[in-house]
Motif scaffolding. Structure first.
Motif, PDB file in Angstrom:
ATOM      1  N   LYS A  52     -71.797   1.765  -3.203  1.00 18.52           N
ATOM      2  CA  LYS A  52     -72.960   1.261  -3.940  1.00 18.52           C
ATOM      3  C   LYS A  52     -73.762   2.422  -4.541  1.00 18.52           C
ATOM      4  O   LYS A  52     -74.209   2.360  -5.690  1.00 18.52           O
ATOM      5  CB  LYS A  52     -73.842   0.468  -2.967  1.00 18.52           C
ATOM      6  CG  LYS A  52     -75.088  -0.131  -3.582  1.00 18.52           C
ATOM      7  CD  LYS A  52     -74.754  -1.429  -4.283  1.00 18.52           C
ATOM      8  CE  LYS A  52     -76.033  -2.125  -4.735  1.00 18.52           C
ATOM      9  NZ  LYS A  52     -75.717  -3.377  -5.434  1.00 18.52           N
ATOM     10  N   ALA A 102     -65.389   0.339  -2.050  1.00 20.25           N
ATOM     11  CA  ALA A 102     -65.444   0.577  -0.597  1.00 20.25           C
ATOM     12  C   ALA A 102     -64.067   0.316   0.014  1.00 20.25           C
ATOM     13  O   ALA A 102     -63.112   0.016  -0.704  1.00 20.25           O
ATOM     14  CB  ALA A 102     -66.499  -0.321   0.033  1.00 20.25           C
ATOM     15  N   TYR A 121     -64.079  -4.474   5.074  1.00 21.28           N
ATOM     16  CA  TYR A 121     -63.782  -4.443   3.637  1.00 21.28           C
ATOM     17  C   TYR A 121     -62.267  -4.334   3.448  1.00 21.28           C
ATOM     18  O   TYR A 121     -61.596  -3.613   4.180  1.00 21.28           O
ATOM     19  CB  TYR A 121     -64.459  -3.231   2.989  1.00 21.28           C
ATOM     20  CG  TYR A 121     -64.773  -3.415   1.525  1.00 21.28           C
ATOM     21  CD1 TYR A 121     -66.038  -3.840   1.102  1.00 21.28           C
ATOM     22  CD2 TYR A 121     -63.801  -3.175   0.546  1.00 21.28           C
ATOM     23  CE1 TYR A 121     -66.331  -4.009  -0.246  1.00 21.28           C
ATOM     24  CE2 TYR A 121     -64.080  -3.348  -0.803  1.00 21.28           C
ATOM     25  CZ  TYR A 121     -65.345  -3.761  -1.194  1.00 21.28           C
ATOM     26  OH  TYR A 121     -65.635  -3.935  -2.524  1.00 21.28           O
ATOM     27  N   SER A 163     -67.391   4.164   1.664  1.00 20.86           N
ATOM     28  CA  SER A 163     -67.803   3.122   2.596  1.00 20.86           C
ATOM     29  C   SER A 163     -68.589   2.102   1.770  1.00 20.86           C
ATOM     30  O   SER A 163     -68.784   2.291   0.565  1.00 20.86           O
ATOM     31  CB  SER A 163     -68.712   3.721   3.668  1.00 20.86           C
ATOM     32  OG  SER A 163     -69.879   4.243   3.059  1.00 20.86           O
ATOM     33  N   ARG A 164     -69.062   1.047   2.402  1.00 19.50           N
ATOM     34  CA  ARG A 164     -69.884   0.076   1.683  1.00 19.50           C
ATOM     35  C   ARG A 164     -71.119   0.749   1.074  1.00 19.50           C
ATOM     36  O   ARG A 164     -71.536   0.428  -0.033  1.00 19.50           O
ATOM     37  CB  ARG A 164     -70.339  -1.043   2.632  1.00 19.50           C
ATOM     38  CG  ARG A 164     -69.243  -2.051   2.998  1.00 19.50           C
ATOM     39  CD  ARG A 164     -69.814  -3.148   3.883  1.00 19.50           C
ATOM     40  NE  ARG A 164     -68.823  -4.145   4.270  1.00 19.50           N
ATOM     41  CZ  ARG A 164     -68.524  -5.239   3.560  1.00 19.50           C
ATOM     42  NH1 ARG A 164     -69.146  -5.474   2.423  1.00 19.50           N
ATOM     43  NH2 ARG A 164     -67.616  -6.094   3.990  1.00 19.50           N
ATOM     44  N   GLU A 189     -65.605  -1.744   8.351  1.00 20.40           N
ATOM     45  CA  GLU A 189     -66.788  -2.422   7.819  1.00 20.40           C
ATOM     46  C   GLU A 189     -66.387  -3.806   7.300  1.00 20.40           C
ATOM     47  O   GLU A 189     -67.139  -4.452   6.584  1.00 20.40           O
ATOM     48  CB  GLU A 189     -67.409  -1.618   6.676  1.00 20.40           C
ATOM     49  CG  GLU A 189     -67.911  -0.250   7.112  1.00 20.40           C
ATOM     50  CD  GLU A 189     -68.614   0.487   5.992  1.00 20.40           C
ATOM     51  OE1 GLU A 189     -69.724   0.992   6.232  1.00 20.40           O
ATOM     52  OE2 GLU A 189     -68.064   0.559   4.867  1.00 20.40           O
ATOM     53  N   ILE A 194     -76.113  -1.131   0.089  1.00 19.26           N
ATOM     54  CA  ILE A 194     -74.683  -1.331   0.323  1.00 19.26           C
ATOM     55  C   ILE A 194     -74.061  -2.370  -0.604  1.00 19.26           C
ATOM     56  O   ILE A 194     -74.752  -3.211  -1.163  1.00 19.26           O
ATOM     57  CB  ILE A 194     -74.379  -1.784   1.767  1.00 19.26           C
ATOM     58  CG1 ILE A 194     -75.178  -3.053   2.086  1.00 19.26           C
ATOM     59  CG2 ILE A 194     -74.608  -0.725   2.772  1.00 19.26           C
ATOM     60  CD1 ILE A 194     -74.437  -3.881   3.089  1.00 19.26           C
ATOM     61  N   ASP A 195     -72.752  -2.283  -0.710  1.00 14.89           N
ATOM     62  CA  ASP A 195     -71.950  -3.338  -1.318  1.00 14.89           C
ATOM     63  C   ASP A 195     -71.651  -4.313  -0.177  1.00 14.89           C
ATOM     64  O   ASP A 195     -70.884  -3.987   0.727  1.00 14.89           O
ATOM     65  CB  ASP A 195     -70.645  -2.713  -1.858  1.00 14.89           C
ATOM     66  CG  ASP A 195     -69.621  -3.765  -2.261  1.00 14.89           C
ATOM     67  OD1 ASP A 195     -69.906  -4.974  -2.114  1.00 14.89           O
ATOM     68  OD2 ASP A 195     -68.540  -3.363  -2.711  1.00 14.89           O
ATOM     69  N   ASP A 196     -72.271  -5.495  -0.216  1.00  9.92           N
ATOM     70  CA  ASP A 196     -72.133  -6.402   0.931  1.00  9.92           C
ATOM     71  C   ASP A 196     -71.045  -7.453   0.708  1.00  9.92           C
ATOM     72  O   ASP A 196     -71.028  -8.494   1.363  1.00  9.92           O
ATOM     73  CB  ASP A 196     -73.471  -7.069   1.254  1.00  9.92           C
ATOM     74  CG  ASP A 196     -73.935  -8.008   0.151  1.00  9.92           C
ATOM     75  OD1 ASP A 196     -73.267  -8.055  -0.919  1.00  9.92           O
ATOM     76  OD2 ASP A 196     -74.951  -8.702   0.342  1.00  9.92           O
TER      77      ASP A 196
END
Lengths: 425, 397
Positions: A291, A297, A267, A286-287, A265, A71-73
């Motif tokens: 990614k 996201a 974001y 989404s996250r 999420e 994921i893109d956190d």
């Protein structure tokens, strides 16, 4: 290990007037929590009323396999409270019921056999925090009304309109202005004939153009479908998917029904160009899909405490430069269709199908008889290759269903001339 | 018990626990679990009713309910009385037998190439209803299900199965979806014309759920939204028989009482083509509710819904002509007039896929064109039926 904690609180009041009778009043409150953990590329997800410690432990215990999720956190921090023009909490229950009565009065007309007016107000509060330090809070009120008239003439028909947006009581008040139009269309529709069927020129009104771009194209641009190998747009980023000049946008920042400042999420929500000048620019993400597939996201949305999945917000085709008369002239023969009774699409193949609420025949560039029970189907990418767009964009609200979850969205566009299959007798 | 200052009250409580696994592109991706519960209160004040719901019913919510009920025009004199319930089996799997390992194992059975997305779940629901007229019922029910979407060479299909028990093989459902997707990948256009058509149980359920079943709701009949007011007692549906039967052991929508505390009972709606009756929730029943008042969840207002619609027909035989697995856009059908026009999904003739075809008509005319039923009965959604073969159906390209 990545984790996320989400707390949701919501409130809904729904009031209905059925044939002038105030029925099915319903007030509901909801609160819930969800916890998710990504460990070894595998997700554990728990929805339930647990403490933070127990919720996260349970979620981690479910993450027992190995997977390829990433994921893109990126953390975001912020608090957004959407302020309505006229807070619905400041309006008495009696006044809301009176508004329904006023609308209902205007729905009465010879030929109308049944009427329904529904008032809805809701408030959603969400707080999300994640393991990378993000913490967001948002509060969004939504309000509006649904008007429906059933009429009996040569056949039994109905017509309905929805007026719903992020905002307050002012949205519901705007429904008053369209009540007479709703009943008039229902009555005329009950005396209309089914359309001819076959492939023909079709002018879609803004509401139908919106449903088309949402159903037939938007879903295929959701990147979870790309990861599932079930999108016709897979591997098409950077390629031409529509006629030159066509721009398709998803913009959660617009104060329409699909508005949100942060997604579910946590974001930050922002405008996305999906198609720019005919070229597929980006998917909705989404996250996780951002990614893995590439992109930004901010489109992870959830119904209550369900798992966030990739969703649209306010999705529309930007205006073109044709006047309505020019579209009619170019169509010459065919149909012009208004409104939608819902639709469905197959993102894997691009085939779509939806029903318009009503329409008219176009003969020699002029509008002729009204038509009823008309459906529209075709293949998205074929249609986008040859589309003529009108000048003014408007939005229609709705609830979009995906994987058993409903979220508020709006769809929009201008009048649009396409070639598609029309179903009728 | 808290004090409720009303002439009548009802508390509906629902607790749901579930565990599930999801698969993405042939690979297991997530295991999840859910535990949620909530309550809904309905009150009657001077013959008027209103509903509120929440995690718990606070004093503030009770006050709001009574305030709304005072101006409500939803008339209800009283909640149902206690009756002896029929014994129906609805609990066939224990969620506790499906911990994360067992759920993971079920998920691995769906790790098959061609599965684009899938999920498998097990769920336990406890429904409880109590009212001021002596009703105090509780029922524990279970459900397991699998849903698979497959993509093969650009062809696409879905298949699913739900049951009160774990009496199906998830991989069989996946294989069927993959086979349909493979057929779809080689789909070709056919000519417009009249065909013999076989609808799968899924297609039958989709079509009838949106074009026919709502016409049986007393509310729609009374409000001029159903043609059945004209058809009652008349023979309009050929030799078809339709029964709404909640008493079938392990039927997906079987129950011993509905979500309003009315005893569930079997009802014949259509007998050899003759329309016999409708179904109703409490509010629209004129004193004779049929046990068909259901809530989507604890916070939704009870509304009429069928339980298990069992279809029957005198003739049985094999599938013939064009086979239609499912429809796209079934919810666009118009139950008020019965008209529908739908895009076919995974239709085939002699195993050859068909691309971009449509079917349209009126459900009342359509059901008179039944030639015969197939032999293998299956429940999908609200419908229990085998395949149904129709004659002389126009298909447009």
């Amino acid at each position: 290990m990545y984790y996320e904690i989400r707390e949701v609180e919501s409130y809904t009041l729904q009031l209905s007037l059925e044939n002038g009778k105030f029925e099915k009043p319903r007030l509901s409150r909801f609160s819930g929590k969800s916890f998710r953990v990504l460990k070894n590329g595998f997700w554990g997800y728990v929805a339930g009323d647990y403490s933070v410690k127990e919720g996260l432990e349970r979620a981690e215990r479910l993450a027992i396999h190995e997977g390829n999720s990433e994921i893109d956190d990126c953390p975001f921090n912020g608090k957004v409270v959407f302020r309505a023009e006229k807070d619905f909490e400041d309006v008495d229950l009696e006044e809301k019921v009176q508004l329904l009565r006023d609308v209902d009065e205007r729905l009465k007309r010879e030929g109308v056999v049944s009427r329904r007016v529904v008032y809805i107000e809701s408030l959603k509060r969400v707080r999300i925090e994640n393991s990378s330090g993000g913490e967001v809070f948002c509060q969004v009120p939504r309000c509006g009304a649904v008007l429906q008239a059933f009429a009996k003439g040569k056949s039994l028909q109905f017509y309905s309109e929805r007026h719903m947006k992020a905002g307050g009581y002012e949205i519901a008040l705007s429904a008053l202005n369209s009540a007479e139009k709703v009943s008039e269309i229902a009555v005329r529709l009950s005396n209309a004939d089914p359309p001819p069927s076959g492939r023909m020129n079709v002018i879609m009104n803004p509401s139908l153009t919106g449903v088309f771009i949402h159903e037939a194209f938007g879903h295929a641009a959701e990147a979870d479908h790309v990861l599932q190998n079930s999108s016709v747009l897979k591997d098409r980023i950077g390629s031409t998917v529509a006629e030159e000049g066509v721009n398709v946008v998803d913009d959660p920042a617009l104060p329409e029904f699909g508005y949100f400042p942060f997604d579910d999420e946590g974001y930050r929500a922002e405008k996305k160009m999906i198609i720019e000048n005919g070229v597929l620019k980006s998917f909705l993400n989404s996250r996780e899909t951002a990614k893995r597939v590439g992109g930004v996201a901010g489109n992870g949305r959830a119904d209550g405490i369900e798992i966030p999945i990739v969703r649209m917000s306010n999705t529309y085709i930007e205006a073109g430069d044709h006047s309505f008369d020019e579209l009619l002239e170019e169509a010459k023969n065919g149909v012009v269709l208004y409104g939608s009774r819902g639709g469905e699409t197959n993102p894997a193949t691009g085939y779509f199908h939806f029903n318009a609420q009503y329409g008219y025949l176009i003969e020699h560039g002029g509008i002729k008889d009204m038509i009823r029970d008309v459906s529209l189907s075709g293949n998205t990418l074929e249609i986008l290759k040859e589309i003529r767009l009108g000048r003014d964009v408007s939005f229609s609200p709705g609830f979009c269903g995906k994987a058993g979850q409903l979220v508020p969205v709006s769809d929009g566009g201008p009048f649009a001339l396409v070639r598609a299959f029309v179903g009728g007798k | 018990m808290m004090h409720i200052n009303a002439d009548g009250w009802e508390i509906y409580e629902e607790s749901v626990r579930s565990r599930y696994v999801s698969i993405e592109n042939g690979k297991i991706k997530m295991i999840g679990e859910k535990k949620d519960s909530g309550k809904a209160l309905r009150v009657i004040k001077n013959g008027r009713t209103a509903m509120v719901s929440g995690k718990t019913i606070s004093h503030d919510l009770i006050d709001r309910a009574i305030k709304i009920a005072r101006i409500s025009e939803e008339r209800l004199q009283e909640f149902p009385e206690r009756k002896r319930l029929k014994d129906v089996k609805v609990y066939g799997i224990k969620l506790d037998d499906f911990d994360e390992n067992a759920i993971g194992d079920a998920g691995e059975r769906l790790e098959i190439e061609g599965v684009s997305s899938a999920y498998f779940y097990v769920e336990e629901i406890v429904r409880r209803i109590e009212n001021s007229n002596g009703v105090d019922y509780e029922e524990r029910e279970s459900c397991a299900g699998v849903f698979v979407e497959a993509v093969v060479d650009g062809g696409n299909a879905y298949e699913y199965q739900e049951s009160r028990r774990f009496d199906f093989e998830p991989e069989k459902i996946a294989e069927r979806a993959i086979e349909l997707a493979r057929i779809d990948s080689r789909a070709e256009k056919i000519d417009t014309g009249k065909y013999s058509v076989t609808l799968s149980p899924i297609a039958v359920d989709q079509l009838l759920t949106f074009s026919l079943y709502p016409a049986f709701y007393t509310e729609n009949i009374k409000k001029g939204r159903s043609l059945l007011s004209e058809f009652m007692g008349k023979s309009v549906l050929g030799d078809l028989t339709i029964t709404d039967d909640p008493e079938i052991d392990y039927g997906i929508n079987s129950c011993s009482f509905d979500d309003e505390g009315v005893r569930a009972e079997k009802k014949i709606l259509v007998e050899k083509g003759v329309i016999k009756g409708g179904i109703s929730d409490l509010i629209h029943a004129d004193g004779f509710p049929t046990g068909n008042g259901f809530r989507e969840d604890y916070s939704s207002y009870p509304a009429t819904s069928p339980t298990n619609m069992v279809l029957d027909f005198p003739e049985r035989g094999d599938a013939e002509g064009m086979y239609i697995h499912a429809f796209i856009g079934a919810h666009t059908a118009n139950y008020v007039s019965g008209d529908f026009s739908l895009e076919l999904m995974n239709a085939s003739v002699d195993g050859k896929g068909i691309k971009g075809a449509m079917i349209y008509g009126n459900i009342y005319e359509f059901l008179r064109k039944i030639s015969h039923f197939g032999r293998d009965v299956r429940q999908t959604g609200n419908t229990i039926t085998p395949e149904i073969v129709f004659e002389d159906i126009e298909i447009k390209i």
